[in-house]
Write a protein that holds these residues in place. Structure first.
Motif, PDB file in Angstrom:
ATOM      1  N   HIS A   1       0.148  -9.275  10.093  1.00 13.33           N
ATOM      2  CA  HIS A   1       0.088 -10.297   9.045  1.00 13.33           C
ATOM      3  C   HIS A   1      -1.145  -9.988   8.200  1.00 13.33           C
ATOM      4  CE1 HIS A   1       2.199 -12.834  12.298  1.00 13.33           C
ATOM      5  NE2 HIS A   1       3.110 -12.335  11.474  1.00 13.33           N
ATOM      6  N   SER A   2      -0.984  -9.127   7.222  1.00 11.93           N
ATOM      7  CA  SER A   2      -2.116  -8.665   6.414  1.00 11.93           C
ATOM      8  C   SER A   2      -1.654  -8.337   5.002  1.00 11.93           C
ATOM      9  CB  SER A   2      -2.746  -7.419   7.043  1.00 11.93           C
ATOM     10  OG  SER A   2      -1.841  -6.324   7.003  1.00 11.93           O
ATOM     11  N   LEU A   3      -2.618  -8.314   4.073  1.00 12.58           N
ATOM     12  CA  LEU A   3      -2.303  -7.935   2.701  1.00 12.58           C
ATOM     13  C   LEU A   3      -1.834  -6.490   2.640  1.00 12.58           C
ATOM     14  CD1 LEU A   3      -5.133  -9.603   0.576  1.00 12.58           C
ATOM     15  CD2 LEU A   3      -2.763 -10.353   0.887  1.00 12.58           C
ATOM     16  N   VAL A   4      -2.442  -5.633   3.448  1.00 13.06           N
ATOM     17  CA  VAL A   4      -2.039  -4.235   3.464  1.00 13.06           C
ATOM     18  C   VAL A   4      -0.591  -4.098   3.908  1.00 13.06           C
ATOM     19  CG1 VAL A   4      -2.359  -2.071   4.715  1.00 13.06           C
ATOM     20  CG2 VAL A   4      -4.324  -3.202   3.689  1.00 13.06           C
ATOM     21  N   GLN A   5      -0.181  -4.829   4.946  1.00 13.49           N
ATOM     22  CA  GLN A   5       1.203  -4.762   5.405  1.00 13.49           C
ATOM     23  C   GLN A   5       2.157  -5.258   4.325  1.00 13.49           C
ATOM     24  OE1 GLN A   5       2.359  -3.493   8.453  1.00 13.49           O
ATOM     25  NE2 GLN A   5       4.307  -3.632   7.353  1.00 13.49           N
ATOM     26  N   GLU A   6       1.760  -6.302   3.612  1.00 16.36           N
ATOM     27  CA  GLU A   6       2.602  -6.803   2.529  1.00 16.36           C
ATOM     28  C   GLU A   6       2.775  -5.750   1.438  1.00 16.36           C
ATOM     29  OE1 GLU A   6       0.998 -10.488   1.128  1.00 16.36           O
ATOM     30  OE2 GLU A   6       1.631 -11.618   2.902  1.00 16.36           O
ATOM     31  N   ARG A   7       1.708  -5.015   1.146  1.00 13.82           N
ATOM     32  CA  ARG A   7       1.787  -3.963   0.126  1.00 13.82           C
ATOM     33  C   ARG A   7       2.653  -2.791   0.608  1.00 13.82           C
ATOM     34  NH1 ARG A   7      -4.114  -2.449  -1.134  1.00 13.82           N
ATOM     35  NH2 ARG A   7      -3.092  -0.991  -2.562  1.00 13.82           N
ATOM     36  N   VAL A   8       2.550  -2.467   1.893  1.00 16.68           N
ATOM     37  CA  VAL A   8       3.405  -1.418   2.452  1.00 16.68           C
ATOM     38  C   VAL A   8       4.867  -1.845   2.375  1.00 16.68           C
ATOM     39  CG1 VAL A   8       4.050  -0.203   4.568  1.00 16.68           C
ATOM     40  CG2 VAL A   8       1.636  -0.431   3.956  1.00 16.68           C
ATOM     41  N   ASP A   9       5.138  -3.092   2.747  1.00 18.98           N
ATOM     42  CA  ASP A   9       6.509  -3.601   2.722  1.00 18.98           C
ATOM     43  C   ASP A   9       7.064  -3.623   1.294  1.00 18.98           C
ATOM     44  OD1 ASP A   9       6.369  -3.984   5.439  1.00 18.98           O
ATOM     45  OD2 ASP A   9       5.976  -6.140   5.316  1.00 18.98           O
ATOM     46  N   ALA A  10       6.182  -3.881   0.321  1.00 19.77           N
ATOM     47  CA  ALA A  10       6.612  -3.938  -1.079  1.00 19.77           C
ATOM     48  C   ALA A  10       6.737  -2.562  -1.714  1.00 19.77           C
ATOM     49  CB  ALA A  10       5.642  -4.793  -1.885  1.00 19.77           C
ATOM     50  N   GLY A  11       6.276  -1.534  -1.003  1.00 21.80           N
ATOM     51  CA  GLY A  11       6.358  -0.177  -1.523  1.00 21.80           C
ATOM     52  C   GLY A  11       5.250   0.201  -2.476  1.00 21.80           C
ATOM     53  N   THR A  12       4.192  -0.613  -2.554  1.00 21.00           N
ATOM     54  CA  THR A  12       3.079  -0.319  -3.458  1.00 21.00           C
ATOM     55  C   THR A  12       1.921   0.389  -2.750  1.00 21.00           C
ATOM     56  OG1 THR A  12       2.111  -2.520  -3.086  1.00 21.00           O
ATOM     57  CG2 THR A  12       3.651  -2.273  -4.929  1.00 21.00           C
ATOM     58  N   LEU A  13       2.035   0.593  -1.445  1.00 18.01           N
ATOM     59  CA  LEU A  13       1.019   1.308  -0.674  1.00 18.01           C
ATOM     60  C   LEU A  13       1.718   2.171   0.359  1.00 18.01           C
ATOM     61  CD1 LEU A  13      -2.096   1.617  -0.036  1.00 18.01           C
ATOM     62  CD2 LEU A  13      -1.720  -0.111   1.750  1.00 18.01           C
ATOM     63  N   ARG A  14       1.321   3.440   0.436  1.00 15.64           N
ATOM     64  CA  ARG A  14       1.898   4.324   1.438  1.00 15.64           C
ATOM     65  C   ARG A  14       1.324   3.988   2.813  1.00 15.64           C
ATOM     66  NH1 ARG A  14       0.758  10.305  -0.435  1.00 15.64           N
ATOM     67  NH2 ARG A  14      -1.353   9.436  -0.291  1.00 15.64           N
ATOM     68  N   PRO A  15       2.145   4.003   3.854  1.00 13.51           N
ATOM     69  CA  PRO A  15       1.642   3.687   5.194  1.00 13.51           C
ATOM     70  C   PRO A  15       0.440   4.534   5.587  1.00 13.51           C
ATOM     71  CG  PRO A  15       4.025   3.756   5.205  1.00 13.51           C
ATOM     72  CD  PRO A  15       3.601   4.239   3.848  1.00 13.51           C
ATOM     73  N   GLU A  16       0.424   5.806   5.174  1.00 11.55           N
ATOM     74  CA  GLU A  16      -0.693   6.676   5.555  1.00 11.55           C
ATOM     75  C   GLU A  16      -1.996   6.327   4.845  1.00 11.55           C
ATOM     76  OE1 GLU A  16       1.998   9.099   2.697  1.00 11.55           O
ATOM     77  OE2 GLU A  16       2.213   7.566   4.264  1.00 11.55           O
ATOM     78  N   ASP A  17      -1.941   5.452   3.828  1.00 14.88           N
ATOM     79  CA  ASP A  17      -3.143   5.054   3.094  1.00 14.88           C
ATOM     80  C   ASP A  17      -3.699   3.719   3.554  1.00 14.88           C
ATOM     81  OD1 ASP A  17      -3.021   7.341   1.547  1.00 14.88           O
ATOM     82  OD2 ASP A  17      -1.803   6.400  -0.012  1.00 14.88           O
ATOM     83  N   ARG A  18      -3.133   3.156   4.590  1.00 13.63           N
ATOM     84  CA  ARG A  18      -3.582   1.844   5.069  1.00 13.63           C
ATOM     85  C   ARG A  18      -5.066   1.839   5.413  1.00 13.63           C
ATOM     86  NH1 ARG A  18       1.272  -0.766   7.786  1.00 13.63           N
ATOM     87  NH2 ARG A  18      -0.254  -2.219   8.611  1.00 13.63           N
ATOM     88  N   GLY A  19      -5.531   2.910   6.085  1.00 13.79           N
ATOM     89  CA  GLY A  19      -6.900   2.936   6.581  1.00 13.79           C
ATOM     90  C   GLY A  19      -7.968   2.972   5.511  1.00 13.79           C
ATOM     91  N   THR A  20      -7.619   3.395   4.310  1.00 17.33           N
ATOM     92  CA  THR A  20      -8.606   3.488   3.236  1.00 17.33           C
ATOM     93  C   THR A  20      -8.424   2.403   2.173  1.00 17.33           C
ATOM     94  OG1 THR A  20      -7.169   5.066   2.067  1.00 17.33           O
ATOM     95  CG2 THR A  20      -8.852   5.977   3.537  1.00 17.33           C
ATOM     96  N   ALA A  21      -7.482   1.507   2.360  1.00 15.33           N
ATOM     97  CA  ALA A  21      -7.256   0.428   1.390  1.00 15.33           C
ATOM     98  C   ALA A  21      -8.455  -0.521   1.387  1.00 15.33           C
ATOM     99  CB  ALA A  21      -5.984  -0.334   1.727  1.00 15.33           C
TER     100      ALA A  21
END
Length: 270
Positions: free
Chosen positions: A138-158
């Motif tokens: 339950h995170s903003l990063v997960q929401e962005r991944v789900d929306a396709g605006t952030l690549r899963p591999e970029d989660r750690g540097t968001a």
């Protein structure tokens, strides 16, 4: 003997402040039937108190004997949320805590794991060398991944990687939950983001496969997270199912029955 009493488990839990933080705001519970991690927020003192309140509520409600079912787990989570909310009302910055874990229950006469999650701590399952993340952050990063605006591999540097959208003690404290049959031979990992934020899933898999007994594995996980930077508190709970579950498989978990907690504390299939 009940269905859950026939399940033989081996487990260990370890928590570490890490290399950058002055205090440890994580708490854990590794007392059958509950294996859980809580990651507190609200500053050093409030965060530590918030996560401790969560663990205390689970221990007092679920680890005192007698059968554990969905209603009893719901009551425990409701009590944990109430305690954290009461604490938050006394702090200028508020307070909150994640809650993630697995709870051994009987469902349809068979032992099941009830997986619960609020926030961005995680549960993983290893079977036959295959590692699966069972919870969804339950995170903003997960929401962005789900929306396709952030690549899963970029989660750690968001830049917003530490912003969560649900927590006990906050406006949205809803817990997700899943029922999953217990499987002999499976290994479960419950951890705070101080672990999965430092190590990739492949690094986690390698340690879980090679770490040996649960105590050696939790030690190796914490050491690896600190070696990778240790930027947050690190907590890991490892649970091995030795016997008493369904026959082992080699792939993803069986189909899970999902539940959502309602405002009155009940659960409904979703």
């Amino acid at each position: 003997m009940t269905a859950t009493q026939s399940v033989q488990l081996s487990s260990d839990a370890r928590s570490d402040t890490g290399r950058k933080r002055a205090a440890n705001e994580d708490s854990f519970l590794a007392v059958p039937p509950v294996f859980a991690v809580a990651d507190g927020m609200g500053g050093h003192e409030a965060g530590a108190q918030a996560s401790a309140h969560v663990v205390a509520a689970l221990r007092e409600t679920l680890c005192t004997g007698g059968p554990v079912d969905l209603v009893r787990v719901s009551a425990a989570i409701d009590e944990a949320s109430r305690r954290v909310s009461t604490l938050a009302a006394t702090r200028e910055r508020g307070a909150g805590s994640t809650l993630t874990g697995v709870i051994l229950v009987v469902h349809d006469g068979r032992p099941h794991w009830l997986i619960v999650n609020v926030g961005d701590s995680r549960v993983y399952r290893l079977v036959g060398g295959y590692l699966e993340q069972l919870t969804v952050d339950h995170s903003l990063v997960q929401e962005r991944v789900d929306a396709g605006t952030l690549r899963p591999e970029d989660r750690g540097t968001a830049p917003d990687k530490n912003v969560i959208t649900r927590a006990l003690g906050s406006v949205d404290a809803r817990a997700d939950s899943w029922l999953m049959p217990v499987t002999t031979g499976e290994r479960l990992l419950v951890c705070s983001d101080g672990l999965h934020g430092e190590l990739s899933d492949e690094q986690l898999r390698e340690i879980l496969v090679a770490g040996g007994r649960p105590a050696a594995t939790t030690a190796a996980l914490v050491e690896a997270a600190n070696r990778a930077g240790g930027r947050d508190n690190v907590t890991a709970v490892v649970v091995d199912v030795l016997s008493g579950g369904d026959p082992g498989g080699d792939g993803p978990a069986d189909t899970r029955e999902s539940h959502a907690w309602t405002d009155d504390g009940d659960t409904v299939p979703v």
